[in-house]
Structure formats: C-alpha cells, structure tokens
Design an enzyme around this catalytic site. Sequence first.
Site, short mmCIF file in Angstrom:
data_model
loop_
_atom_site.label_atom_id
_atom_site.label_comp_id
_atom_site.label_asym_id
_atom_site.label_seq_id
_atom_site.Cartn_x
_atom_site.Cartn_y
_atom_site.Cartn_z
N LYS A 106 -5.26 6.73 -11.78
CA LYS A 106 -4.06 6.53 -11.60
C LYS A 106 -3.11 7.52 -11.92
O LYS A 106 -1.85 7.18 -12.14
CB LYS A 106 -3.47 5.04 -12.23
CG LYS A 106 -4.17 3.75 -11.57
CD LYS A 106 -3.42 2.46 -12.28
CE LYS A 106 -4.22 1.28 -11.85
NZ LYS A 106 -5.45 1.28 -12.29
N PHE A 107 -3.54 8.24 -12.51
CA PHE A 107 -3.06 9.88 -12.99
C PHE A 107 -1.97 9.56 -14.04
O PHE A 107 -0.73 10.28 -13.67
CB PHE A 107 -2.37 10.42 -11.75
CG PHE A 107 -3.49 10.40 -10.42
CD1 PHE A 107 -4.69 10.84 -10.71
CD2 PHE A 107 -3.12 9.75 -9.42
CE1 PHE A 107 -5.56 10.77 -9.65
CE2 PHE A 107 -3.88 9.67 -8.21
CZ PHE A 107 -5.24 10.25 -8.29
N CYS A 108 -1.86 8.65 -14.77
CA CYS A 108 -1.24 8.43 -15.79
C CYS A 108 0.25 8.05 -15.18
O CYS A 108 1.05 8.49 -15.76
CB CYS A 108 -0.95 9.56 -17.21
SG CYS A 108 -2.38 9.78 -17.89
N ALA A 109 0.35 7.30 -14.02
CA ALA A 109 1.47 6.90 -13.44
C ALA A 109 1.17 5.52 -12.69
O ALA A 109 1.22 5.31 -11.59
CB ALA A 109 2.01 8.15 -12.19
N HIS A 131 3.57 8.64 -17.17
CA HIS A 131 3.84 7.95 -18.32
C HIS A 131 4.58 8.65 -19.54
O HIS A 131 5.37 8.00 -20.38
CB HIS A 131 2.59 7.16 -19.16
CG HIS A 131 1.86 6.26 -18.28
ND1 HIS A 131 0.28 6.00 -18.27
CD2 HIS A 131 2.41 5.74 -17.07
CE1 HIS A 131 0.28 5.13 -17.18
NE2 HIS A 131 1.18 4.84 -16.51
#
Length: 432
Positions: A380-383, A140
């Site tokens: 979601k691992f900032c993705a 992100h």
Amino acid sequence: MSTLTIFSSLPAQAATETPVGHSRPIPAVLGTDLEVPVKGGRLVTYANLDYAASAPCLEPVSAAVTAALPAYSSVHRGAGYASQLTTARYEQARHTVRAFVGARPDDAVIFTRNTTDATNLLARCLPEGTTAVVFDTEHHASLLPWKRSVRLAPPAFPGAAVRAADEALAAIDGPKLLVVTAASNVTGELWPIAALAHIAHRHGARILVDAAQLVPHRRLNLTALDLDYVAFSGHKLYAPFGAGVLVGRRDWLSAGEPYLKGGGAVRAVAADVEEGIDWHDDAEPRHEAGTPNVLGAIALAAACDALSATGWTELVREEERLIARLRSGLATIEGVRELSLWGPDQPRVGIVSFVVDRHSAREVAEVLSGEYGIGVRDGKFCAHPFVRHLLGTADGGCEDDTASAVRASIGIGTTEEHVDRLVDALRDLAAR
C-alpha cells in the site's frame, strides 16, 4: 584558518560551473552492472524499477562522500582544521540545497533524516491550535503527524482538490496549514501545488509540500510557486546516506520547541537546568541537536548539484519517453489495470502502480524478482487510505493482499530493456 576562509576555498557548486544554455551528460548511478540470481540458477543483470522507494546512488554523490571522508570531523564547535573543513562542507551543503529548491534567502534549511522526519519536525513547531488540512491521498508522512487535522476525501479531478481545500480552509478559525504532495508516490500524478498555495494564502493559511517524489524528476522553485515549506529525502534523490531536509519560513521553526534537546540546540545551560536553558532562536541549530549526519548532507547537496548541472530538459525528456513506453506496454496486457486518480492523461512523474487479475500483488512482485530479475514494490506504499480508494476496497489491513498493488518506478539508469523486460514478464504472468 577560519571556517569562512575554508568555505570560500571549496570548489564552486557544480550548477554554477555550467554555462547558461548548456547541460552536462546525465550522470551514472552505481549498481547498473549488478547481477542477481533467478530461477534455474542463472544470473541476470538487475532491472531496478523501485526508484520511488529508494533511488540508487549517483556516481558524483559517491565521489563527494569519498572525498569528504579523509577529513571527516565534528562540525561547528571544533578549532582543528579537519573540523573547520567539515563544518564548511556542511554549511555549503545547506546553501546548495537552498539554491536547488529556489528558496528565499531568509528561509531555514534544516537537515533531517528523511521526509517523515522533516514533516514531524514541522508538526512539533506549529503554533498552538493550528489545524492541518490534508487529503486522504497523502503518504502517511503527511497524513499522520498532526495534532488537529481536517481530512479531505480524494478529489475527482485537480480542480476539485483546489475547491475542497478552499472550502475546508474557509471554515477554520485560527492558524491553519494545508499539507499536500507535489507528486503522488502511488500514481505519480502531479498535483496543482501553485493553485493550492494561492488558495491557502488567500485564507491566511500556510502550505507544506511533500516534494519527495517530485525533486528527483522535476525542477522545484519554492519562491516562484510561493510555497511556505517543502520537505524531501536524500534517499529518493540518488543520495542514500540517511539525510532529508525541511526548507521554509523561519518564524514558526524559530519559535517551536526544539525537535531534539541536546548539544548544539542551546547557547547556554545554567546550573539550574530547569530554569536556565537558553535555546537557540536560530531555526537551524535549534533543531539540529547533536552531531548531524554530515556525510548525508554532503551527499544530498552533491545530488542537487549533479541534477542541476545536468539540466532538467534532458532528464524529463528521457523519463517521459520511458514512462510512456511502460504505460503503453501495460495497456496491451489483458488483465493488467493501471491505477490512477485523475485518468491516464494527467501529467505524472516516473511512477506506475497496477494490479494483475488473479494474482496478488505480492505474488507478482515475487515472480518478477525470482524469475526475471526485476525489482518492484508491492503493498500500500505507506498510503493505505489512498490505495484502498483506488482499488475500491473499503477495508483490508497492511498484510491483506486483496488491498495491495504493484508499483514500478523509474529514474536515471532505467533502460528500454528494463521496461520491456517488465512488460514481457507481466504478459507471461497474466497468461498463466
């Protein structure tokens, strides 16, 4: 004593003290003896497999900060010895980071809070009307800051990424910036940044590389790769003291609106503030208003020095050995599926994401922690768009366990026992 005199009297960079062709032992990290409680009340040694979120502190980094603390003072505007010494250490850190990434002599090195901060800083400095081209596979931090952007679908293979960028950039008039990761924070896969830089420049565009997940694992040479900008975070580079950096061409940064407006970013302020502000045209003071994170910069530079002095050959060899052991172990467990964009043979850094049949990502992470003393990341691992693509899930909010995965990531301090403990724990869990 002038700042220049103090600067010249500081210890030489560790990287320059190591003879060519030699390397130092891999430095230790703090916390390798940390014990954590698990089910039943036992204490076990913690298996930290969450390096991609925040890496532990290197011992040389801790030592550098400890050494700087007694003389800690303000920077750039103090006449006292402590202020002069701290200023010299801060500016030496800038030179160390420049050398670490192989930057051009005239590139700006701006200290920030982290990669996200660095990316947003550059976004504020883009010329009017700039279009950013960014893949949906990005973190992100690279996906969200742009006023005007073209989003590209996840490419099926590395060459498709180059082709998609080529076509997108060719269709854009005006200033343009290609934004891409060097190593995915979800899969660890390495992206073809040299080819993408070539394509960007062929179309008169510039390229920003998110190197947050690359620089802890591989050497980066900005000049050799012909990159315009790179950004990365100290907390992923074994320097968890709240500093990051943006390195790159000065012109856009020197012309852009100051990221923060305050002391240090100005040369003079007249009585009529609205009419009389003389902002620095030097990119570094222009965007480092206020008292900077001096200790964070010193820590970041110390990590750069320590990794450079160690030499990358041994670091990469050890990481590849451990990540191969982990991936081969996961492949033997029925019901565990590794996530990958480009397949199992694509080169990658020490990151593996996976799902376990019949178990949510959060459940897996909680069991690994509570029963085995293993730290991993779930979510979601900032993705978010990328993880949903890998999972084949069209929707799902941040808290939707059905659109989440588990991520194990390794680095300095990871051992075979950590890797084997994770594989054995997942085997037990998958059989329940």
